[in-house]
Design a protein around this motif. Sequence first.
Motif, PDB file in Angstrom:
ATOM      1  N   TYR A  40     -11.085   8.829  -7.887  1.00 37.00           N
ATOM      2  CA  TYR A  40      -9.384   9.139  -7.616  1.00 37.00           C
ATOM      3  C   TYR A  40      -9.146   7.059  -6.716  1.00 37.00           C
ATOM      4  O   TYR A  40      -9.880   6.536  -6.998  1.00 37.00           O
ATOM      5  N   HIS A  41      -7.581   7.207  -6.215  1.00 34.40           N
ATOM      6  CA  HIS A  41      -7.226   6.202  -6.047  1.00 34.40           C
ATOM      7  C   HIS A  41      -6.667   6.519  -4.423  1.00 34.40           C
ATOM      8  O   HIS A  41      -7.452   6.326  -3.621  1.00 34.40           O
ATOM      9  N   GLY A  42      -5.141   7.128  -4.422  1.00 34.01           N
ATOM     10  CA  GLY A  42      -5.236   7.415  -3.384  1.00 34.01           C
ATOM     11  C   GLY A  42      -4.718   8.728  -2.235  1.00 34.01           C
ATOM     12  O   GLY A  42      -5.021  10.489  -4.527  1.00 34.01           O
ATOM     13  N   PHE A  96     -13.615   6.188  -5.085  1.00 38.55           N
ATOM     14  CA  PHE A  96     -12.425   6.220  -4.658  1.00 38.55           C
ATOM     15  C   PHE A  96     -11.902   4.705  -4.862  1.00 38.55           C
ATOM     16  O   PHE A  96     -12.251   4.185  -4.227  1.00 38.55           O
ATOM     17  N   ASP A  97     -11.178   4.156  -5.429  1.00 36.88           N
ATOM     18  CA  ASP A  97     -10.925   2.339  -5.896  1.00 36.88           C
ATOM     19  C   ASP A  97      -9.803   2.340  -5.072  1.00 36.88           C
ATOM     20  O   ASP A  97      -8.511   2.971  -4.588  1.00 36.88           O
ATOM     21  N   ASP A  98      -9.891   0.840  -4.420  1.00 40.39           N
ATOM     22  CA  ASP A  98      -8.596   0.221  -3.765  1.00 40.39           C
ATOM     23  C   ASP A  98      -8.684   0.280  -2.011  1.00 40.39           C
ATOM     24  O   ASP A  98      -7.405  -0.831  -1.600  1.00 40.39           O
ATOM     25  N   GLY A  99      -8.944   1.202  -1.391  1.00 41.66           N
ATOM     26  CA  GLY A  99      -9.390   1.017   0.001  1.00 41.66           C
ATOM     27  C   GLY A  99      -7.867   1.514   0.859  1.00 41.66           C
ATOM     28  O   GLY A  99      -7.645   1.228   1.893  1.00 41.66           O
ATOM     29  N   SER A 230     -17.915  -2.308  -2.854  1.00 40.17           N
ATOM     30  CA  SER A 230     -16.744  -3.933  -3.538  1.00 40.17           C
ATOM     31  C   SER A 230     -16.021  -3.460  -4.822  1.00 40.17           C
ATOM     32  O   SER A 230     -16.568  -2.293  -5.825  1.00 40.17           O
ATOM     33  N   HIS A 231     -15.208  -3.882  -4.500  1.00 40.88           N
ATOM     34  CA  HIS A 231     -13.750  -3.712  -5.603  1.00 40.88           C
ATOM     35  C   HIS A 231     -13.514  -5.015  -5.597  1.00 40.88           C
ATOM     36  O   HIS A 231     -12.253  -5.030  -5.945  1.00 40.88           O
ATOM     37  N   GLY A 232     -14.194  -6.210  -5.818  1.00 44.37           N
ATOM     38  CA  GLY A 232     -13.918  -7.605  -5.753  1.00 44.37           C
ATOM     39  C   GLY A 232     -13.381  -8.032  -4.879  1.00 44.37           C
ATOM     40  O   GLY A 232     -13.419  -7.398  -4.091  1.00 44.37           O
ATOM     41  N   TYR A 234     -10.061 -10.238  -4.396  1.00 44.11           N
ATOM     42  CA  TYR A 234      -8.808  -9.957  -4.543  1.00 44.11           C
ATOM     43  C   TYR A 234      -8.572  -8.606  -5.635  1.00 44.11           C
ATOM     44  O   TYR A 234      -7.663  -9.268  -6.067  1.00 44.11           O
ATOM     45  N   HIS A 235      -8.865  -7.996  -6.001  1.00 39.95           N
ATOM     46  CA  HIS A 235      -8.369  -7.211  -7.254  1.00 39.95           C
ATOM     47  C   HIS A 235      -8.163  -7.628  -8.324  1.00 39.95           C
ATOM     48  O   HIS A 235      -7.468  -7.866  -8.820  1.00 39.95           O
ATOM     49  N   ASN A 236      -8.785  -8.877  -8.383  1.00 39.73           N
ATOM     50  CA  ASN A 236      -8.550  -9.820  -9.610  1.00 39.73           C
ATOM     51  C   ASN A 236      -9.569  -8.897 -11.123  1.00 39.73           C
ATOM     52  O   ASN A 236     -10.229  -8.656 -10.993  1.00 39.73           O
TER      53      ASN A 236
END
Length: 332
Positions: A40-42, A96-99, A230-232, A234-236
């Motif tokens: 998921y994301h948001g 979930f990605d991105d926080g 962790s999702h990196g 800087y999201h690079n």
Amino acid sequence: MPIAAKIFSKVKRIANEQVAGSVLGGIIAKKISGNYILMYHGVSKTGSTRFNSRHASIVCFRKQIAFLKKYCSVISLTDFADGKFDPDKPNFAVTFDDGYLNNFLNAKPVLEDYRCPATFFITGLNEVNDNILWADFVNIATTLTNAELKIDGETFRKQGNCYFSQDSGKSIYEIIKHQRADYQYKLKVKEAFANHVHFQDDMEVKEYWQLMNDQQIAETSHSTYIKIGSHGYYHNNLGSLPHQVAVDELVRSKKYLESLVQYEIQELAYPDGSYTPQLVQSARQSGLKIQLAADHFLFNESPDNTNIKKRYGIYSVDSCLNQLFTAIKTAG
Ligand SMILES: [Zn+2]
């Protein structure tokens, strides 16, 4: 699509919504086999697709988690990685990605209501006082302006809902993901857009990009059901960066999150699913033992590969349960 097929597809969609809550939901679940990690994301109020399809509505999300908890086995990512599956049911791990702040406000209460384990993958952007992921910035800014842009001397024009370089013909996304994956270039992109569009005070738009602050990340980490990964930093796109730069970014992100959550960060979801086999090895050596790709592997990984696992994305482009069934069908 011919009209008859359209009607059939609509009836099927409505039927799926109805059966999921009834005894037939169990029969459907019995037809699902295998083990899946959902991405998921948001989770937003309406699940609007105005900017992208990465935010499920609260109503849909609740239905999906209710279905999974009732008919399937939902396990933590750690148990998934250890192969602790229920042999009689399909097994799922939820990620979930991105926080996003909307994860904290909308997803966390549902996960806790249903006692559903999940992992939230978060970047290190807070630490450098950046408050928006580049992909959200570009998605939203592109929707809101038609202006010609100059980025690092290159001219970009909008065609459809995307900016393209007038020199190379490549899309802005392609360039950021593969050619200029460093953070400095992202700052230049933001600066170029900022001359033409400003949306960061718009409360309606905010729901689709605002991130959790440090305190909210720490509070989430105290939940019995939610783990932080962790999702990196800087999201690079880490697979597009020089190896050592990517490794340093992962180590930095791990340290930042550990300072907030007070436990060892062992789970990693590669931003945009971008990795290299060499990076998977180095990340593992740095303590990131459970590593996840996005919708597909970038390399020819063997199905029993224990180093990196595939995920199935949920996108708000269909009715609630079909979002889930589509992800599973894609898997089959
Ligand atoms: Zn991401």
